[in-house]
Design a protein around this motif. Sequence first.
Motif, PDB file in Angstrom:
ATOM      1  N   UNK A   1      14.964  87.954  54.769  1.00 47.30           N
ATOM      2  CA  UNK A   1      15.649  88.444  53.482  1.00 47.30           C
ATOM      3  C   UNK A   1      14.898  88.881  52.335  1.00 47.30           C
ATOM      4  N   UNK A   2      15.291  89.979  51.852  1.00 52.49           N
ATOM      5  CA  UNK A   2      14.258  90.333  50.477  1.00 52.49           C
ATOM      6  C   UNK A   2      12.832  90.630  50.882  1.00 52.49           C
ATOM      7  N   UNK A   3      12.373  90.665  52.174  1.00 51.38           N
ATOM      8  CA  UNK A   3      11.249  91.013  52.332  1.00 51.38           C
ATOM      9  C   UNK A   3      10.285  89.814  52.452  1.00 51.38           C
ATOM     10  N   UNK A   4      11.181  88.698  52.778  1.00 52.09           N
ATOM     11  CA  UNK A   4      10.305  87.266  52.819  1.00 52.09           C
ATOM     12  C   UNK A   4      10.935  86.805  54.206  1.00 52.09           C
ATOM     13  N   UNK A   5       9.728  86.373  54.854  1.00 52.31           N
ATOM     14  CA  UNK A   5      10.154  85.845  56.274  1.00 52.31           C
ATOM     15  C   UNK A   5       9.834  84.536  56.378  1.00 52.31           C
ATOM     16  N   UNK A   6      10.816  83.597  56.929  1.00 50.65           N
ATOM     17  CA  UNK A   6      10.377  82.405  57.255  1.00 50.65           C
ATOM     18  C   UNK A   6      10.670  81.903  58.787  1.00 50.65           C
TER      19      UNK A   6
ATOM     20  N   UNK B   1      12.395  82.198  74.038  1.00 51.74           N
ATOM     21  CA  UNK B   1      12.078  81.207  73.060  1.00 51.74           C
ATOM     22  C   UNK B   1      12.005  81.893  71.579  1.00 51.74           C
ATOM     23  N   UNK B   2      12.705  82.932  71.215  1.00 49.59           N
ATOM     24  CA  UNK B   2      12.767  83.873  70.149  1.00 49.59           C
ATOM     25  C   UNK B   2      14.208  83.865  69.628  1.00 49.59           C
ATOM     26  N   UNK B   3      14.497  83.559  68.250  1.00 46.37           N
ATOM     27  CA  UNK B   3      15.875  83.935  67.603  1.00 46.37           C
ATOM     28  C   UNK B   3      15.785  84.389  66.277  1.00 46.37           C
ATOM     29  N   UNK B   4      16.705  84.947  65.890  1.00 44.52           N
ATOM     30  CA  UNK B   4      16.679  85.210  64.359  1.00 44.52           C
ATOM     31  C   UNK B   4      18.230  84.824  63.650  1.00 44.52           C
ATOM     32  N   UNK B   5      18.164  84.464  62.439  1.00 44.39           N
ATOM     33  CA  UNK B   5      19.026  83.987  61.641  1.00 44.39           C
ATOM     34  C   UNK B   5      19.419  84.703  60.369  1.00 44.39           C
ATOM     35  N   UNK B   6      20.434  84.455  59.568  1.00 41.04           N
ATOM     36  CA  UNK B   6      20.468  85.278  58.431  1.00 41.04           C
ATOM     37  C   UNK B   6      20.876  86.637  58.594  1.00 41.04           C
ATOM     38  N   UNK B   7      20.649  87.392  57.488  1.00 39.26           N
ATOM     39  CA  UNK B   7      20.885  88.932  57.513  1.00 39.26           C
ATOM     40  C   UNK B   7      20.557  89.625  58.794  1.00 39.26           C
ATOM     41  N   UNK B   8      19.668  89.412  59.503  1.00 38.31           N
ATOM     42  CA  UNK B   8      18.884  90.140  60.443  1.00 38.31           C
ATOM     43  C   UNK B   8      20.078  89.685  61.729  1.00 38.31           C
ATOM     44  N   UNK B   9      20.298  88.469  61.646  1.00 37.67           N
ATOM     45  CA  UNK B   9      21.337  88.067  62.978  1.00 37.67           C
ATOM     46  C   UNK B   9      22.642  88.708  62.748  1.00 37.67           C
ATOM     47  N   UNK B  10      23.194  88.956  61.254  1.00 37.83           N
ATOM     48  CA  UNK B  10      24.136  89.594  60.924  1.00 37.83           C
ATOM     49  C   UNK B  10      24.378  91.121  61.387  1.00 37.83           C
ATOM     50  N   UNK B  11      23.043  91.751  61.271  1.00 41.51           N
ATOM     51  CA  UNK B  11      22.867  93.104  61.597  1.00 41.51           C
ATOM     52  C   UNK B  11      23.045  93.389  62.951  1.00 41.51           C
ATOM     53  N   UNK B  12      22.427  92.592  63.851  1.00 35.93           N
ATOM     54  CA  UNK B  12      22.687  92.514  65.235  1.00 35.93           C
ATOM     55  C   UNK B  12      24.051  92.461  65.811  1.00 35.93           C
ATOM     56  N   UNK B  13      24.886  91.438  65.208  1.00 32.56           N
ATOM     57  CA  UNK B  13      26.239  91.264  65.419  1.00 32.56           C
ATOM     58  C   UNK B  13      26.772  92.614  65.192  1.00 32.56           C
ATOM     59  N   UNK B  14      26.655  92.921  63.987  1.00 36.47           N
ATOM     60  CA  UNK B  14      27.558  94.215  63.503  1.00 36.47           C
ATOM     61  C   UNK B  14      27.330  95.399  64.494  1.00 36.47           C
ATOM     62  N   UNK B  15      26.040  95.665  64.975  1.00 39.66           N
ATOM     63  CA  UNK B  15      25.721  96.701  65.736  1.00 39.66           C
ATOM     64  C   UNK B  15      26.449  96.577  67.284  1.00 39.66           C
ATOM     65  N   UNK B  16      26.434  95.294  67.510  1.00 36.69           N
ATOM     66  CA  UNK B  16      27.098  95.140  68.745  1.00 36.69           C
ATOM     67  C   UNK B  16      28.624  95.125  68.879  1.00 36.69           C
ATOM     68  N   UNK B  17      29.181  94.747  67.673  1.00 38.90           N
ATOM     69  CA  UNK B  17      30.617  95.211  67.498  1.00 38.90           C
ATOM     70  C   UNK B  17      30.794  96.794  67.808  1.00 38.90           C
ATOM     71  N   UNK B  18      30.107  97.253  66.984  1.00 38.81           N
ATOM     72  CA  UNK B  18      30.222  98.830  66.709  1.00 38.81           C
ATOM     73  C   UNK B  18      29.803  99.545  68.234  1.00 38.81           C
ATOM     74  N   UNK B  19      28.935  98.919  69.157  1.00 36.10           N
ATOM     75  CA  UNK B  19      28.722  99.536  70.482  1.00 36.10           C
ATOM     76  C   UNK B  19      29.878  99.325  71.445  1.00 36.10           C
TER      77      UNK B  19
END
Length: 204
Positions: free
Chosen positions: A145-150, A185-203
């Motif tokens: 988020x905001x250019x910061x990756x944790x 072995x990889x997952x994403x949380x936060x805004x990135x996860x929400x973006x993927x969910x939104x795209x799934x819903x749209x598709x």
Amino acid sequence: MRALILGVAATLLGATLLGATAALADPVALKVNPTDDDGSVTLGDLFDGAGSAAGVVVGRRVGPSIVFEAGQLQGMARQAGLDWANPTGLRRVVVRGVNFAPGASAPAAADQAQPAVARAAAPVRAAYGDRVINRNDIVEVAYEAGGVRLTISGRAEGNAAEGQRIAIRNLQSNRVIDAVAIGPGLAVAGPGAQTIRTQQFASR
């Protein structure tokens, strides 16, 4: 009286032998990011300085990673003549497949490690495919988020295919993170996860 003396002597002899065994054990250091390349985890995969015990198999990895309890690992190392002092007081040790380790250079791993936002631009599967995360796998979760990756490591609470929601339990805080699987072995949380969910819903 003679029996008592013999008993004391046997006890002292046993203590002496135990002390000698400990003294003969070779001190080893745990590798910073232990990995294996064939699913068979050996003492050589785990420790620097394992010497002749390097080929001793201590576990079988199924999936991206395997977790050892530190005490269990110390015992197995001791049986092989190695002395791991665990100076930092670790409770668990995670061993990942070489292609799933942090900084892995394999093409597939490099592609999976792309930022969540960049990956979200690719088409998302309409139907979930093969499972990429299994329950109890150790998963690396990225939050961007905001250019910061944790990133943090956690244990999967269930199974998931790519693009599917999954709960990940943080091994340090014990809190559950709502995430989306993006690869083995990889997952994403936060805004990135929400973006993927939104795209799934749209598709749909």
